[in-house]
Design a protein around this motif. Structure first.
Motif, PDB file in Angstrom:
ATOM      1  N   HIS A 454       0.817  -1.223   0.000  1.00  0.00           N
ATOM      2  CA  HIS A 454       0.000   0.000   0.000  1.00  0.00           C
ATOM      3  C   HIS A 454       0.845   1.264   0.000  1.00  0.00           C
ATOM      4  CE1 HIS A 454       0.879  -0.986   4.199  1.00  0.00           C
ATOM      5  NE2 HIS A 454       0.681   0.301   4.491  1.00  0.00           N
ATOM      6  N   LEU A 455       2.089   1.161   0.504  1.00  0.00           N
ATOM      7  CA  LEU A 455       2.951   2.336   0.532  1.00  0.00           C
ATOM      8  C   LEU A 455       3.470   2.700  -0.852  1.00  0.00           C
ATOM      9  CD1 LEU A 455       5.065   1.775   3.782  1.00  0.00           C
ATOM     10  CD2 LEU A 455       2.936   3.047   3.489  1.00  0.00           C
ATOM     11  N   LEU A 456       3.397   1.743  -1.771  1.00  0.00           N
ATOM     12  CA  LEU A 456       3.855   1.998  -3.140  1.00  0.00           C
ATOM     13  C   LEU A 456       2.705   2.045  -4.134  1.00  0.00           C
ATOM     14  CD1 LEU A 456       6.977  -0.365  -3.234  1.00  0.00           C
ATOM     15  CD2 LEU A 456       6.971   2.117  -2.963  1.00  0.00           C
ATOM     16  N   SER A 457       1.499   1.946  -3.642  1.00  0.00           N
ATOM     17  CA  SER A 457       0.347   1.878  -4.549  1.00  0.00           C
ATOM     18  C   SER A 457      -0.190   3.247  -4.942  1.00  0.00           C
ATOM     19  CB  SER A 457      -0.777   1.060  -3.900  1.00  0.00           C
ATOM     20  OG  SER A 457      -1.246   1.705  -2.719  1.00  0.00           O
ATOM     21  N   THR A 458       0.258   4.289  -4.257  1.00  0.00           N
ATOM     22  CA  THR A 458      -0.210   5.638  -4.561  1.00  0.00           C
ATOM     23  C   THR A 458       0.846   6.401  -5.355  1.00  0.00           C
ATOM     24  OG1 THR A 458       0.715   6.603  -2.543  1.00  0.00           O
ATOM     25  CG2 THR A 458      -1.500   5.652  -2.405  1.00  0.00           C
ATOM     26  N   ALA A 459       0.418   7.440  -6.025  1.00  0.00           N
ATOM     27  CA  ALA A 459       1.359   8.274  -6.781  1.00  0.00           C
ATOM     28  C   ALA A 459       2.374   8.911  -5.845  1.00  0.00           C
ATOM     29  CB  ALA A 459       0.592   9.344  -7.558  1.00  0.00           C
ATOM     30  N   GLU A 460       1.913   9.310  -4.637  1.00  0.00           N
ATOM     31  CA  GLU A 460       2.817   9.927  -3.668  1.00  0.00           C
ATOM     32  C   GLU A 460       3.865   8.930  -3.191  1.00  0.00           C
ATOM     33  OE1 GLU A 460       2.590  12.488   0.525  1.00  0.00           O
ATOM     34  OE2 GLU A 460       0.898  11.239  -0.111  1.00  0.00           O
ATOM     35  N   GLY A 461       3.432   7.682  -2.916  1.00  0.00           N
ATOM     36  CA  GLY A 461       4.373   6.661  -2.465  1.00  0.00           C
ATOM     37  C   GLY A 461       5.410   6.332  -3.520  1.00  0.00           C
ATOM     38  N   LYS A 462       4.964   6.197  -4.760  1.00  0.00           N
ATOM     39  CA  LYS A 462       5.902   5.909  -5.847  1.00  0.00           C
ATOM     40  C   LYS A 462       6.904   7.040  -6.014  1.00  0.00           C
ATOM     41  CE  LYS A 462       2.698   2.984  -8.486  1.00  0.00           C
ATOM     42  NZ  LYS A 462       1.862   2.890  -9.709  1.00  0.00           N
ATOM     43  N   ALA A 463       6.424   8.266  -5.902  1.00  0.00           N
ATOM     44  CA  ALA A 463       7.322   9.412  -6.049  1.00  0.00           C
ATOM     45  C   ALA A 463       8.373   9.434  -4.945  1.00  0.00           C
ATOM     46  CB  ALA A 463       6.510  10.705  -6.046  1.00  0.00           C
ATOM     47  N   ARG A 464       7.966   9.090  -3.726  1.00  0.00           N
ATOM     48  CA  ARG A 464       8.933   9.053  -2.619  1.00  0.00           C
ATOM     49  C   ARG A 464       9.979   7.968  -2.848  1.00  0.00           C
ATOM     50  NH1 ARG A 464       4.906   9.842   2.662  1.00  0.00           N
ATOM     51  NH2 ARG A 464       4.741  12.113   2.490  1.00  0.00           N
ATOM     52  N   MET A 465       9.553   6.800  -3.340  1.00  0.00           N
ATOM     53  CA  MET A 465      10.524   5.750  -3.605  1.00  0.00           C
ATOM     54  C   MET A 465      11.452   6.139  -4.750  1.00  0.00           C
ATOM     55  SD  MET A 465      11.828   2.934  -2.647  1.00  0.00           S
ATOM     56  CE  MET A 465      10.693   2.028  -1.599  1.00  0.00           C
ATOM     57  N   LYS A 466      10.931   6.825  -5.762  1.00  0.00           N
ATOM     58  CA  LYS A 466      11.778   7.274  -6.880  1.00  0.00           C
ATOM     59  C   LYS A 466      12.822   8.277  -6.404  1.00  0.00           C
ATOM     60  CE  LYS A 466      11.255   6.732 -10.971  1.00  0.00           C
ATOM     61  NZ  LYS A 466      11.932   5.792 -11.917  1.00  0.00           N
ATOM     62  N   GLU A 467      12.489   9.063  -5.378  1.00  0.00           N
ATOM     63  CA  GLU A 467      13.488   9.962  -4.802  1.00  0.00           C
ATOM     64  C   GLU A 467      14.602   9.167  -4.152  1.00  0.00           C
ATOM     65  OE1 GLU A 467      12.350  13.343  -2.358  1.00  0.00           O
ATOM     66  OE2 GLU A 467      10.294  13.094  -3.055  1.00  0.00           O
ATOM     67  N   MET A 468      14.236   8.089  -3.458  1.00  0.00           N
ATOM     68  CA  MET A 468      15.222   7.297  -2.721  1.00  0.00           C
ATOM     69  C   MET A 468      16.039   6.401  -3.642  1.00  0.00           C
ATOM     70  SD  MET A 468      13.309   6.248   0.839  1.00  0.00           S
ATOM     71  CE  MET A 468      11.666   5.861   0.247  1.00  0.00           C
ATOM     72  N   ILE A 469      15.350   5.716  -4.563  1.00  0.00           N
ATOM     73  CA  ILE A 469      16.011   4.793  -5.498  1.00  0.00           C
ATOM     74  C   ILE A 469      15.460   5.110  -6.894  1.00  0.00           C
ATOM     75  CG2 ILE A 469      16.576   2.385  -6.029  1.00  0.00           C
ATOM     76  CD1 ILE A 469      15.670   1.653  -3.197  1.00  0.00           C
TER      77      ILE A 469
END
Length: 501
Positions: A454-469
């Motif tokens: 669920h942490l990667l299922s939203t646009a906000e979550g994906k964007a945060r992960m793209k910042e990290m990796i």
């Protein structure tokens, strides 16, 4: 530095303070700042077991110099390099996340934990020289390894690593080299990330606490932890538990009672290093040099001669040498760890392993009875002119080789890591050995995908992960992604102070 902060009924409990828990805790908190996280660590300080700088090789395992990833040649003489490419990409995820952590104040002063050190493969004898040539041909065709050099010229090898040719006879030799290898102090990195985590709202770290019980509840897990100084036992409840306790993971996984732990066993192998602090010798070797595997040795025991930067000082390590032990942890382990891990569900697996791995048993007996001269004889394969007076023997960490059934047969997980996750995704545990620390970010990323989708299922979550990796959802192995890989990798290198790629 000890910690004693407690969060009641957190969302996540992390057991162990090594690089796995550190990366997972930091990643989860950046993905979802509202998460409440509690860390339990058995030692008084953090990251004192497998992640501690003196307890591992510190190699940023990217497949550059480790022949274990390319053990066999195909019938046509080529070398299959697919595993090397996979490992390189996984380490790239680690570099990207660590550069993000550095840029965002989570792991400042990167030279404390990562430094540029060339990675060299070194072989001898006609057969291995030919093998290394084929390996180089296969790897250098991929954009990950475009900068790899290969030579059989002694003068060139002498410029790369003088100790390798000093005093050497006329046997054919060969080497490959890439300058963008790294030396990593995983203990320092872990402590930086966890110190950052400890200062975040809703996060606690309790060192000197041994987890003594894991009990499944309807909403998650009941975790019992004992304060080793006072004897006080705390009971906490969490929705998710991650067992990243190194050698201590297996007993905790067995305590959990999950079906996925049935039949699992562990085989502990101690480690030792030869260490040289002679500054005249240390300054002449600026590389990590991995050689040919030894007969019957587990793949994590392939010998290597390493430049290390530890405690702000450069030193030289050679090994590892194996040692027989029944302990699962170096500092807080007990000689009863192995016998107490034997259960009715894994007894047959362990016995079967003993019967079918007599070469490994003989190897461990031989390693444990070696003299200093025996160890020097192995070192002389790398550094023929080495003198005993310049080297001392020290103990390293303990690796517990995971043992599991595969296709109905028992097998030792010699290389890599095993993540065991319950069917309801409420608990994950890490088993295995090298090169887990190097690819730890990729490992915990998979835990996040499986247990926190669920942490990667939203646009906000994906964007945060793209910042990290930045490339976590991209196939940078593909030829058309070569420029994208170089762009992202160059940025990570600059932030970490590693130079260009």
């Amino acid at each position: 530095m000890s910690y004693s902060t407690h969060v009641e009924n957190p969302d996540v409990v992390l057991i162990g303070s090594g690089v796995m828990s550190a990366n997972l805790g930091a990643m989860l908190k950046r993905l979802e700042p509202a998460l409440r996280i509690q860390v339990y660590e058995v030692t008084a300080d953090l990251a004192q077991e497998s992640s501690h700088g003196w307890n591992n090789a510190g190699t940023g395992h990217a497949g550059i110099c480790e022949l274990s990833y390319t053990p066999n040649r195909e019938p046509d003489g080529t070398v299959n390099v697919s595993k090397v490419i996979e490992i390189f990409e996984h380490f790239e995820h680690s570099r990207q996340f660590w550069s993000y952590a550095t840029a965002n104040g989570m792991a400042p002063n990167p030279r404390d934990f990562i430094n540029p050190v060339p990675h060299i493969s070194f072989v001898h004898g006609e057969e291995m020289v030919d093998f290394l040539r084929a390996r180089h041909e296969g790897m250098s065709r991929h954009h990950f390894f475009r900068g790899m050099e290969y030579t059989t010229d002694r003068e060139t090898i002498g410029r790369w690593a003088p100790l390798l040719v000093e005093g050497r006879g006329s046997v054919p030799i060969a080497a490959t080299k890439m300058d963008n290898g790294t030396d990593v102090n995983f203990g320092v990195l872990s402590r930086k990330l966890l110190d950052w985590l400890s200062r975040q709202e809703g996060c606690g770290i309790a060192s000197g606490h041994r987890v003594t019980g894991l009990k499944k509840t309807g909403a998650g897990w009941e975790v019992r932890a004992r304060n080793l100084s006072t004897g006080e036992v705390r009971t906490n409840r969490a929705k998710f538990v991650f067992v990243g306790a190194g050698g201590g993971s297996l007993p905790l996984l067995q305590k959990s009672g999950i079906p996925e732990a049935k039949g699992l066993g562990g085989f502990p192998i101690g480690g030792q290093w030869l260490v040289c602090d002679n500054p005249e010798i240390v300054k002449r070797h600026q590389a990590k040099v991995y050689g040919q595997p030894l007969d019957a040795a587990p793949t994590m025991a392939v010998p290597h001669l390493d430049t290390r930067i530890l405690d702000g000082k450069q030193t030289l390590l050679f090994g590892p040498f194996a040692a027989w032990t029944t302990k699962f942890l170096h500092k807080e382990g007990s000689i009863t760890d192995l016998p107490l891990s034997v259960r009715p569900d894994n007894l047959f697996t362990l016995v079967n392993i003993g019967i079918h791995n007599l070469d490994l048993v003989r190897y461990l007996v031989q390693q444990g009875t070696q003299s200093m001269q025996d160890r020097m004889d192995v070192l002389h394969v790398f550094y023929p002119a080495a003198q005993p007076g310049d080297w001392k023997l020290i103990d390293a960490g303990i690796r517990v080789q995971a043992i599991k059934k595969t296709d109905g047969k028992a097998g030792i997980v010699h290389y890599g890591t095993e993540v065991i996750t319950s069917a309801d995704h409420s608990i994950s545990a890490l088993l295995g050995a090298s090169p887990g620390a190097s690819v730890s970010v990729n490992i915990v990323l998979e835990v996040v995908k499986k247990c926190f989708p669920h942490l990667l299922s939203t646009a906000e979550g994906k964007a945060r992960m793209k910042e990290m990796i930045p490339t976590y959802d991209e196939d940078i192995r593909a030829p058309e992604m070569a420029e994208r890989f170089r762009e992202v990798s160059r940025k990570a290198s600059e932030i970490l102070g590693l130079g260009g790629i």
